[in-house]
Design an enzyme around this catalytic site. Structure first.
Site, PDB file in Angstrom:
ATOM      1  N   SER A 641     -42.211 106.562   5.038  1.00 24.93           N
ATOM      2  CA  SER A 641     -43.449 107.172   4.232  1.00 24.93           C
ATOM      3  C   SER A 641     -43.315 107.058   2.933  1.00 24.93           C
ATOM      4  CB  SER A 641     -43.395 108.972   4.466  1.00 24.93           C
ATOM      5  OG  SER A 641     -44.360 109.015   3.426  1.00 24.93           O
ATOM      6  N   TYR A 654     -36.546 114.589   2.940  1.00 21.68           N
ATOM      7  CA  TYR A 654     -37.836 113.685   3.616  1.00 21.68           C
ATOM      8  C   TYR A 654     -37.426 111.911   2.920  1.00 21.68           C
ATOM      9  CZ  TYR A 654     -42.816 112.299   5.391  1.00 21.68           C
ATOM     10  OH  TYR A 654     -42.629 112.067   6.000  1.00 21.68           O
TER      11      TYR A 654
HETATM   12  P1  NAD Z   1     -47.602 116.129  12.857  1.00 20.44           P
HETATM   13  O1  NAD Z   1     -47.265 117.533  12.786  1.00 20.44           O
HETATM   14  O2  NAD Z   1     -49.458 116.833  12.931  1.00 20.44           O
HETATM   15  O3  NAD Z   1     -47.300 115.765  14.230  1.00 20.44           O
HETATM   16  C1  NAD Z   1     -45.511 115.393  13.796  1.00 20.44           C
HETATM   17  C2  NAD Z   1     -45.251 116.526  15.640  1.00 20.44           C
HETATM   18  O4  NAD Z   1     -44.326 116.070  15.984  1.00 20.44           O
HETATM   19  C3  NAD Z   1     -46.209 117.643  15.881  1.00 20.44           C
HETATM   20  O5  NAD Z   1     -46.545 118.125  17.203  1.00 20.44           O
HETATM   21  C4  NAD Z   1     -44.815 118.594  15.771  1.00 20.44           C
HETATM   22  O6  NAD Z   1     -44.411 119.327  17.366  1.00 20.44           O
HETATM   23  C5  NAD Z   1     -43.679 117.038  16.974  1.00 20.44           C
HETATM   24  N1  NAD Z   1     -42.426 117.742  16.294  1.00 20.44           N
HETATM   25  C6  NAD Z   1     -41.156 118.149  15.607  1.00 20.44           C
HETATM   26  N2  NAD Z   1     -39.989 118.285  15.332  1.00 20.44           N
HETATM   27  C7  NAD Z   1     -40.183 117.557  16.967  1.00 20.44           C
HETATM   28  C8  NAD Z   1     -38.926 117.348  17.039  1.00 20.44           C
HETATM   29  N3  NAD Z   1     -37.674 117.691  17.436  1.00 20.44           N
HETATM   30  N4  NAD Z   1     -39.004 117.254  18.949  1.00 20.44           N
HETATM   31  C9  NAD Z   1     -39.744 116.715  19.263  1.00 20.44           C
HETATM   32  N5  NAD Z   1     -40.705 117.202  18.493  1.00 20.44           N
HETATM   33  C10 NAD Z   1     -41.088 117.281  17.219  1.00 20.44           C
HETATM   34  O7  NAD Z   1     -47.530 115.340  11.752  1.00 20.44           O
HETATM   35  P2  NAD Z   1     -48.275 114.081  11.547  1.00 20.44           P
HETATM   36  O8  NAD Z   1     -48.760 113.280   9.844  1.00 20.44           O
HETATM   37  O9  NAD Z   1     -48.828 113.436  12.923  1.00 20.44           O
HETATM   38  O10 NAD Z   1     -46.912 112.974  11.680  1.00 20.44           O
HETATM   39  C11 NAD Z   1     -46.373 111.732  12.106  1.00 20.44           C
HETATM   40  C12 NAD Z   1     -45.451 111.334  11.624  1.00 20.44           C
HETATM   41  O11 NAD Z   1     -46.349 110.179  10.730  1.00 20.44           O
HETATM   42  C13 NAD Z   1     -43.742 111.797  11.473  1.00 20.44           C
HETATM   43  O12 NAD Z   1     -42.575 110.977  11.109  1.00 20.44           O
HETATM   44  C14 NAD Z   1     -44.431 112.283   9.809  1.00 20.44           C
HETATM   45  O13 NAD Z   1     -43.221 112.104   8.820  1.00 20.44           O
HETATM   46  C15 NAD Z   1     -45.349 110.933   9.366  1.00 20.44           C
HETATM   47  N6  NAD Z   1     -46.056 110.226   8.461  1.00 20.44           N
HETATM   48  C16 NAD Z   1     -46.961 110.858   7.917  1.00 20.44           C
HETATM   49  C17 NAD Z   1     -48.015 111.315   6.670  1.00 20.44           C
HETATM   50  C18 NAD Z   1     -49.420 111.517   6.894  1.00 20.44           C
HETATM   51  O14 NAD Z   1     -50.329 110.995   5.999  1.00 20.44           O
HETATM   52  N7  NAD Z   1     -49.740 111.900   7.891  1.00 20.44           N
HETATM   53  C19 NAD Z   1     -48.283 110.253   5.852  1.00 20.44           C
HETATM   54  C20 NAD Z   1     -46.234 109.692   6.123  1.00 20.44           C
HETATM   55  C21 NAD Z   1     -44.861 109.999   7.220  1.00 20.44           C
END
Ligand code: NAD
Length: 913
Positions: A641, A654
């Site tokens: 991230s 994080y």
């Molecule tokens: P999101 O919350 O929509 O999706 C994350 C999913 O992970 C959820 O469906 C949740 O139920 C699942 N999850 C959480 N803990 C879990 C566990 N212990 N075991 C199994 N499943 C689990 O979030 P997103 O934005 O789609 O994020 C996806 C990844 O991208 C994450 O790692 C996040 O840190 C990273 N990220 C996202 C952004 C962004 O802009 N969205 C930016 C930087 C990093």
């Protein structure tokens, strides 16, 4: 009911940009600029009126029982033979029944419509039942002339009969008038054309309206009854004026095709009729007219059968399959408007033994081979003994048509030494899907577009033109199927198994859907907890995504394990192996947030975030890595991230977890290297529940996960050859982030460490990132530290280069791998020293010696090299990864070979990298 039962068209793939003519010849004939819109179709060097007619006729005969045909008419003013029936060559190429009436119609631009009326009247009178009428022209003009701009090359074909009629023939009207707007004397190559004003006003402007009105009067119709009006006239404004004079609705007029291909001579009225048929609805009335020393006008009414016609290229498909060229010199050469030295090899005898041509007529012109009655093996050419070694039956071959069999490239080469009008000559082995293979020339393609396995069709082309005797020798060549290369280049995941953690929502869901759409079997893991990871978990997010994938025809299974536990990770991998037998892709994506400023960051919040992001990636990747190692393939994507890469207030837990994943990647890229396991990291930016309250709403809208998925899919694909890289992706922006090390300074001596003041004094230089490098691993970092430091000015000068090239380790790694890639069984009798001079950043000198079926690789220059290969480091990496074909690198000058060039060709065989 009698009428048209089918249609087909052929416009050559090459289109000459008319501005290229103006650019080359506008200095001489500035007025041609006025008609320089769009492009004109142009035959390839191996195409003529007959080859185009064959292509159009084959298009027309799709889904048509060709053995029912009882007449073949060929209309053209540019037939290659003045005395040898050209329609007979067409019939032989189509491998038609010999009980057939063949006739050439020629000597006027309206000849195609004359042939069509003849065929229709014969079917109406019962003399014939199924007639193929083909029209084709490749008209010659002098250079820098209006007619060179106006004309195009093309062919069209129609079948006429009394069953499955798509356009009912209602009647015709003919006008014969010896109006000479242009003519071509029997001994002349080019038309002689009278003044344009005369041709427009007295010719087109009067004769066409008269013929069309005559037809309407004869049919008792008014122009308002006509839905589509098709007639040729290359004067664009006058083309419209004729319709106006007749009182036709402007929308009824079929465009004269000036911008897309130009006026295709005798074929043009048919092409316009086909354009009308492609757009027409049942019940519509179409008038088509042919023009030249009078005019023919015909009336058709479209029937319901039009919607049942088998798929074909037609005019629309043929126009869409194009390659535009700006190279006017090429046009001049193909048209023999300049005299090019073809070399001594071109003087080889070209005489055709007509005895052999007659005896092998079916084989040469019809591409008819044999199929063994005993074992079913197809073969070309047909022979007395079956080629199948397990069969070997004698005199067991029935005729077998290869022309319409789907085929693929088995081997190919680009030959710069063979005589060719358009070098390199491309030829190779073609393997037919239904069995049988043959050596064939490839045409209508560029060497860079050919791949082993590329689907091709066989097309009837000119093989050799014997100018001395005025004979044209035809044979079949392989042509890549339009769009097949793009299809082959498509990133697919068929047979691959992907695990995506946290795929029940947000980014993970999008990756899962897209991977499944492209053929992967997917394990959709999601615990289904809350954004902060609390809650008992729910199966519904994973189930919903699995249902979505299955509904779209994909393969997926759900898994509800928690990545934060060892057992959870193991069970996710087990789910993949149990359901699909392997694991090719792991996307560590599951994530939660527990934001707090650092002082308020409780151990619970710290640990929970590290448990999901960092430990989660470890728990899933470790057992998956074991499977990948065993199968020798894997693609792993970590999710970092911007918070980790660059920092973000309130996200200490994080940020730490996310950056730790980069560390994990850095080591896994090394441990996976030997097993083709590539590990990369994505830093996404997308709208999801994790970002909904962090981003302003207007930006949130533009951040669809679909903009991140393409990068992740590429990193998860076989195409990805990089490992250990970090990529930012989101909102349509993609870039690489890297940890760079500046050149720095050396302070102190072995026996005297520097002081803090020494550091302070050189602070600017220590901080300077000019010439900074991304280093391959900890060893490379150590080596870099120990190498002599460049003066600051030189480092700055090299800075841009360092960014453009591959890192040093990449080229070196290729040479390290060479001994393993060496194929001793291919090296019998080879004694050669290959000297590599790799230029640019990351480059160097390497010597690869092959002797006694052994290979040694050394850094540095050889005392005596068999051949020397000089190439830039970035191109070298592209060449080895297969991105840049070696032949293309050589012909484009990127790869320079000196010494024994022939020996260098062994390299591809000796090493499998
Ligand atoms: P999101 O919350 O929509 O999706 C994350 C999913 O992970 C959820 O469906 C949740 O139920 C699942 N999850 C959480 N803990 C879990 C566990 N212990 N075991 C199994 N499943 C689990 O979030 P997103 O934005 O789609 O994020 C996806 C990844 O991208 C994450 O790692 C996040 O840190 C990273 N990220 C996202 C952004 C962004 O802009 N969205 C930016 C930087 C990093």
């Amino acid at each position: 009911m009698i009428g048209i039962t089918s249609y087909g068209a052929y416009i050559p793939r090459l289109r000459l940009n008319r501005m290229a003519i103006v650019q080359a010849m506008g200095w001489f004939a500035p007025a041609i600029m006025t008609v320089a819109q769009g492009e004109r179709s142009m035959c390839n060097w191996d195409e003529d009126s007959i080859t185009m007619a064959v292509s159009a006729a084959r298009d027309c005969l799709r889904g048509h029982d060709k053995q029912r045909l009882d007449a073949v008419y060929l209309a053209s003013t540019t037939l290659p033979f003045a005395d040898r029936q050209n329609a007979g060559i067409l019939a032989a190429a189509l491998n038609l029944n010999e009980q057939l009436a063949c006739a050439d119609f020629t000597a006027s631009q309206k000849t195609a419509t004359t042939a069509l009326i003849t065929a229709l009247e014969q079917v109406a009178g019962g003399a014939r039942r199924d007639v193929l009428v083909t029209a084709t022209d490749r008209r010659e003009t002098k250079t820098a002339y209006f007619y060179e701009m106006w004309f195009g090359d093309g062919a069209a074909a129609l079948t006429v009969g009394d069953t499955d009629v798509i356009a009912e023939f209602k009647g015709s009207y003919s006008l014969s008038r010896d109006f000479v707007d242009h003519y071509r004397g029997a001994q002349n190559k080019y038309d002689y054309v009278w003044e344009e004003r005369w041709n427009r006003d007295e010719g087109y402007g009067k004769i066409l309206p008269e013929a069309i009105q005559g037809l309407l009067d004869k049919q008792g119709l008014s122009i308002d009854d006509i839905d589509r009006l098709a007639y040729p006239c290359f004067f664009k404004a006058d083309h419209r004026k004729i319709a106006k004079r007749l009182g036709a609705k402007p929308e009824a007029l079929i465009d004269n095709l000036h911008e897309v291909c130009g006026e295709c001579g005798a074929a043009h009225s048919f092409l316009l009729l086909i354009r009308a048929l492609e757009e027409a609805k049942p019940g519509e009335k179409i008038v088509v007219a042919g023009y030249g020393q009078g005019a023919n006008a015909l009336l058709f009414e479209v029937t319901e059968n039009i919607s049942r016609l088998a798929p074909r290229n037609g005019l629309a498909g043929s126009l869409a399959n194009k390659k535009t060229i700006d190279n006017y010199a090429k046009w001049l050469k193909f048209r023999e408007l300049i005299n090019v030295e073809m070399g001594i090899r071109a003087e080889a005898p070209t005489q055709t033994a007509t005895t052999v041509l007659y005896r092998k007529n079916k084989m040469i012109l019809g591409l008819v081979g044999g199929k063994c009655r005993e074992c079913g093996t197809p073969q070309f050419p047909k022979s007395d003994i079956c080629v199948n070694p397990a069969c070997g039956a004698h005199h067991s071959q029935d005729d077998y048509e290869f022309a319409d069999q789907p085929a693929r490239v088995k081997t190919f080469t680009g030959d710069m030494l063979a005589v060719s009008v358009d070098p390199p000559a491309i030829y190779g082995m073609v393997q037919f899907d239904g069995g049988g293979r043959m050596m064939a020339d490839f045409t209508d393609c560029e060497l860079a577009d050919i791949r082993v396995g590329l689907p091709v069709t066989m097309e009837f082309k000119r093989k050799v033109v014997d100018k001395e005797r005025g004979f044209v020798n035809y044979f079949w060549k392989a042509v890549p199927v339009p769009g097949a290369l793009e299809e082959m280049n498509r990133i697919r995941f068929d047979g691959r198994v992907a695990i995506i953690t946290g795929a029940g929502a947000g980014l993970g869901r999008t990756y899962a859907l897209e991977l499944a759409r492209r053929g992967a079997a997917v394990v959709v893991n999601d615990l289904g907890g809350a954004r902060d990871g609390t809650g008992a978990g729910s199966s519904s997010p994973a189930d919903t995504v699995v249902e979505e994938i299955r509904a779209a025809g994909g393969q997926a299974v759900a898994n509800y394990d928690n990545v934060a536990t060892v057992d959870g990770g193991a069970n996710i991998v087990k789910t993949a192996v149990d359901a699909f037998g392997r694991v090719d892709i792991v996307i560590n994506n599951a994530g939660i947030l527990r934001d707090k400023s650092f002082v308020k960051m409780t151990p619970e919040n710290w640990n929970a975030v590290l448990a999901v992001h960092l430990n989660g990636a470890y728990h899933v990747t470790r057992p998956a890595f074991e499977v990948m190692k065993a199968q020798g393939y894997g693609r792993i994507v970590m999710t970092t991230s911007a918070a980790g890469l660059y920092g973000n207030f309130g996200q200490a837990n994080y940020s730490a977890a996310k950056m730790a994943l980069v560390g994990l990647m850095n080591t896994l890229k090394l441990e996976g290297q030997k097993y083709d396991i590539k590990v990369n990291t994505i830093a996404p930016l997308a709208a999801s529940r994790l970002t909904e309250d962090v981003m302003p709403p207007e930006i949130f809208e533009k951040m669809r996960p679909e903009f991140v998925a393409p990068m992740v899919l590429y990193l998860a694909s076989e195409r990805c050859t990089r490992s250990g890289e970090i990529y930012n992706a989101g909102m349509g922006y993609y870039n690489r982030a890297a940890i760079l090390t500046g050149p720095g300074v050396k302070l102190g001596h072995a026996d005297q460490p520097p002081t803090a003041e020494d550091v302070w004094n050189r602070w600017e230089e220590i901080n300077d990132l000019a010439g900074a490098k991304a280093l391959a691993d900890a060893n490379a970092a150590l080596m870099d530290l120990m190498t002599e430091k460049k003066p600051a000015a030189k480092a700055a000068a090299d800075d841009t280069k360092a960014e453009a090239g591959p890192d040093g380790a990449e080229v070196a790694a290729i040479f390290d791998k060479m001994p393993q890639a060496f194929q001793p069984d291919k090296a019998a009798g080879v004694d050669a020293v290959f000297q590599y001079l790799i230029d640019g950043p990351g480059g160097g000198e390497w010597t690869v010696a092959v002797k006694d079926q052994q290979c040694t690789v050394e850094k540095g220059k050889a005392a005596k090299a068999t051949c020397t290969l000089k190439i830039n480091a970035a191109d070298f990496v592209r060449m080895i990864s297969g991105e840049l074909p070696a032949m293309q690198a050589f012909t484009s000058g990127k790869l320079q070979i000196s010494g024994d060039v022939m020996k260098s060709q062994l390299i591809g065989k000796l090493f499998r990298i």
